[in-house]
Every structure is written in C-alpha cells, then in structure tokens.
Design a protein around this motif. Structure first.
Motif, PDB file in Angstrom:
ATOM      1  N   GLY A 104       0.815  -1.221   0.000  1.00 50.76           N
ATOM      2  CA  GLY A 104       0.000   0.000   0.000  1.00 50.76           C
ATOM      3  C   GLY A 104       0.845   1.266   0.000  1.00 50.76           C
ATOM      4  N   ASN A 105       2.154   1.117   0.124  1.00 51.89           N
ATOM      5  CA  ASN A 105       3.038   2.295   0.214  1.00 51.89           C
ATOM      6  C   ASN A 105       2.964   3.185  -1.028  1.00 51.89           C
ATOM      7  OD1 ASN A 105       4.258   1.930   2.800  1.00 51.89           O
ATOM      8  ND2 ASN A 105       5.442   0.239   1.949  1.00 51.89           N
ATOM      9  N   THR A 106       2.981   2.570  -2.209  1.00 54.26           N
ATOM     10  CA  THR A 106       2.993   3.346  -3.452  1.00 54.26           C
ATOM     11  C   THR A 106       1.746   4.222  -3.560  1.00 54.26           C
ATOM     12  OG1 THR A 106       4.183   1.554  -4.550  1.00 54.26           O
ATOM     13  CG2 THR A 106       3.148   3.196  -5.975  1.00 54.26           C
ATOM     14  N   LEU A 107       0.571   3.618  -3.361  1.00 57.99           N
ATOM     15  CA  LEU A 107      -0.667   4.368  -3.544  1.00 57.99           C
ATOM     16  C   LEU A 107      -0.917   5.340  -2.407  1.00 57.99           C
ATOM     17  CD1 LEU A 107      -2.849   1.715  -5.273  1.00 57.99           C
ATOM     18  CD2 LEU A 107      -2.118   3.906  -6.186  1.00 57.99           C
ATOM     19  N   ASN A 108      -0.529   4.974  -1.208  1.00 61.57           N
ATOM     20  CA  ASN A 108      -0.652   5.892  -0.085  1.00 61.57           C
ATOM     21  C   ASN A 108       0.120   7.178  -0.386  1.00 61.57           C
ATOM     22  OD1 ASN A 108      -1.362   6.583   2.674  1.00 61.57           O
ATOM     23  ND2 ASN A 108       0.818   6.304   3.122  1.00 61.57           N
ATOM     24  N   PHE A 109       1.319   7.000  -0.905  1.00 61.53           N
ATOM     25  CA  PHE A 109       2.138   8.151  -1.289  1.00 61.53           C
ATOM     26  C   PHE A 109       1.482   8.939  -2.419  1.00 61.53           C
ATOM     27  CE2 PHE A 109       5.090   9.908  -4.357  1.00 61.53           C
ATOM     28  CZ  PHE A 109       5.820  10.794  -3.578  1.00 61.53           C
ATOM     29  N   LEU A 110       1.051   8.262  -3.472  1.00 64.62           N
ATOM     30  CA  LEU A 110       0.518   8.964  -4.645  1.00 64.62           C
ATOM     31  C   LEU A 110      -0.757   9.745  -4.358  1.00 64.62           C
ATOM     32  CD1 LEU A 110       1.127   6.496  -7.636  1.00 64.62           C
ATOM     33  CD2 LEU A 110       2.148   8.769  -7.290  1.00 64.62           C
ATOM     34  N   VAL A 111      -1.632   9.177  -3.542  1.00 63.95           N
ATOM     35  CA  VAL A 111      -2.886   9.878  -3.213  1.00 63.95           C
ATOM     36  C   VAL A 111      -2.559  11.205  -2.512  1.00 63.95           C
ATOM     37  CG1 VAL A 111      -4.961   9.794  -1.782  1.00 63.95           C
ATOM     38  CG2 VAL A 111      -4.340   7.817  -3.184  1.00 63.95           C
ATOM     39  N   GLN A 112      -1.666  11.145  -1.537  1.00 61.81           N
ATOM     40  CA  GLN A 112      -1.273  12.376  -0.831  1.00 61.81           C
ATOM     41  C   GLN A 112      -0.562  13.353  -1.766  1.00 61.81           C
ATOM     42  OE1 GLN A 112       0.817  11.637   2.905  1.00 61.81           O
ATOM     43  NE2 GLN A 112      -0.207   9.654   3.055  1.00 61.81           N
ATOM     44  N   TYR A 113       0.260  12.808  -2.631  1.00 60.50           N
ATOM     45  CA  TYR A 113       1.024  13.615  -3.594  1.00 60.50           C
ATOM     46  C   TYR A 113       0.081  14.435  -4.479  1.00 60.50           C
ATOM     47  CZ  TYR A 113       4.458  14.430  -7.358  1.00 60.50           C
ATOM     48  OH  TYR A 113       5.281  14.993  -8.295  1.00 60.50           O
ATOM     49  N   PHE A 114      -0.982  13.788  -4.985  1.00 63.97           N
ATOM     50  CA  PHE A 114      -1.902  14.487  -5.896  1.00 63.97           C
ATOM     51  C   PHE A 114      -2.834  15.438  -5.148  1.00 63.97           C
ATOM     52  CE2 PHE A 114      -1.035  10.821  -8.887  1.00 63.97           C
ATOM     53  CZ  PHE A 114      -0.256  11.587  -9.742  1.00 63.97           C
TER      54      PHE A 114
END
Ligand code: IMP
Ligand code: MG
Length: 178
Positions: A104-114
C-alpha cells in the motif's frame, strides 16, 4: 505456459471479464466529470490500455513512474517519483490506475502527492489486491480481483523487468526469486 510460471492464476478470458466489469462501474461513476486517468508505469500499461478501449466515456490520460522496489519482491517503503504527470492536476478528478496493491506504500504516497497538488478528487482502480500484505491502510475504490499472497507476473506485471508480455497472469515459481 512459460517455464518459470508455476500456475495460471487469471486467464486471458477472466482478465477481459474483470476489465469489462470495472470499465462499466467507472463509466457510470464518472458521468459528467472531468476525468483524468493516471497510469502507474510500467505495470499498469496493458490493464490501462484495455480499460481505455473498453470504457465508453471520454477522459484524458497521463502517467507517472514511481519506484519503491529495487528489482526485488519486497517494498522498501520509500517511494520516489521518477517521472511526473505532464499537466496540472489542480481541480481535476483523478483515477490512479495501478496493477497491484501490495504493502500500500505506493498508492498511499501517490494519493497524498496528488491532493498536495490540489486535485479535486483522487480515487484508485487496481487490477489486483493482496490485502494480506498491507502495511498502510488505504481506501481502494475499484478492485479487479483480490488474490492470495503470491508473487504474480504477466499482463504488465514483472519480476526484475521480465514476464510483462505474458497475456495471462501467473504465479511465479518461488525458486526464480529466492
Ligand atoms: P506496494 O507499494 O507495496 O503496494 O507495491 C505496489 C507495486 O509493487 C505494484 O505497482 C507492483 O509494481 C509491485 N508488485 C507488488 N506485488 C507484485 C506482484 O505480485 N507481482 C509483480 N509486481 C508486484
Ligand atoms: Mg507497479
């Protein structure tokens, strides 16, 4: 079947059924919205292409490249953006297209990033989900298929850049990566 594949987990036909089902849901939910689908390269490439062809609504696409796996099978937990989207996401309704959610690390990061880049909404469609391996809880809006904890390859998914071109999804023989 490829010699390094132990068994086929999802056939070409089942992949087609999964994509058709997801495309219908997304078409319905994003009616009248300004949708931007953001593919996470490279694993999502075949899944996203098939979604694009199957969906009936009009939308735009972009891509990111992130890395957290250094050619292994375990997430390092640290995510780097190697290639960013090529347009502003401000005010847009984003749907991140991922091949598989593991830690879940990749998507957790990307959601916050966007969200930090002022997207109006950020949702996730993933072809596969391995919930047993989750390290961070994230809400996943569309899941193609929940799978057991095994390392899978094919239909875009790789191990050390191999096997992406297989038309089905198979479980990789453990002796290949151990
Ligand atoms: P996470 O950050 O741990 O959720 O990892 C997500 C990424 O790891 C995916 O986009 C895949 O690239 C990769 N990954 C996780 N599990 C597998 C697998 O079983 N086969 C191939 N790639 C995987
Ligand atoms: Mg990936």
């Amino acid at each position: 079947m490829h010699k390094d594949v132990e068994s086929i987990l999802v056939s070409e036909n089942e992949l087609k059924e999964i994509v058709t089902h997801l495309a219908g849901q997304i078409d319905k939910d994003y009616e009248g919205k300004d949708l931007l689908m953001i593919g996470v390269l490279k694993g999502s490439v075949l899944f996203m292409a098939d979604l694009m062809k199957t969906m009936e609504s009009d939308f735009k696409i972009d891509f990111v490249v992130v890395s957290s796996y250094a050619n292994g099978t375990e997430s390092t937990g640290r995510v780097n953006v190697l290639k960013d989207v090529s347009q502003s996401v401000e005010g847009k309704d984003l749907l991140i297209v991922e091949d598989i959610i593991d830690s879940g690390n990749t998507l957790n990061f990307l959601v916050q990033y966007f969200y930090a880049k002022k997207a109006n909404s950020v949702k996730i469609v993933t072809l596969f989900d391995k919930p047993d391996r989750r390290q961070v809880e994230i809400p996943v809006d569309y899941v193609g298929k929940v799978i057991p904890d095994a390392f899978i390859v094919g239909y875009g998914l790789d191990y050390a850049e191999d096997y992406r071109t297989l038309p089905y999804v198979g479980i990789l023989k453990p002796e290949i990566y151990s």
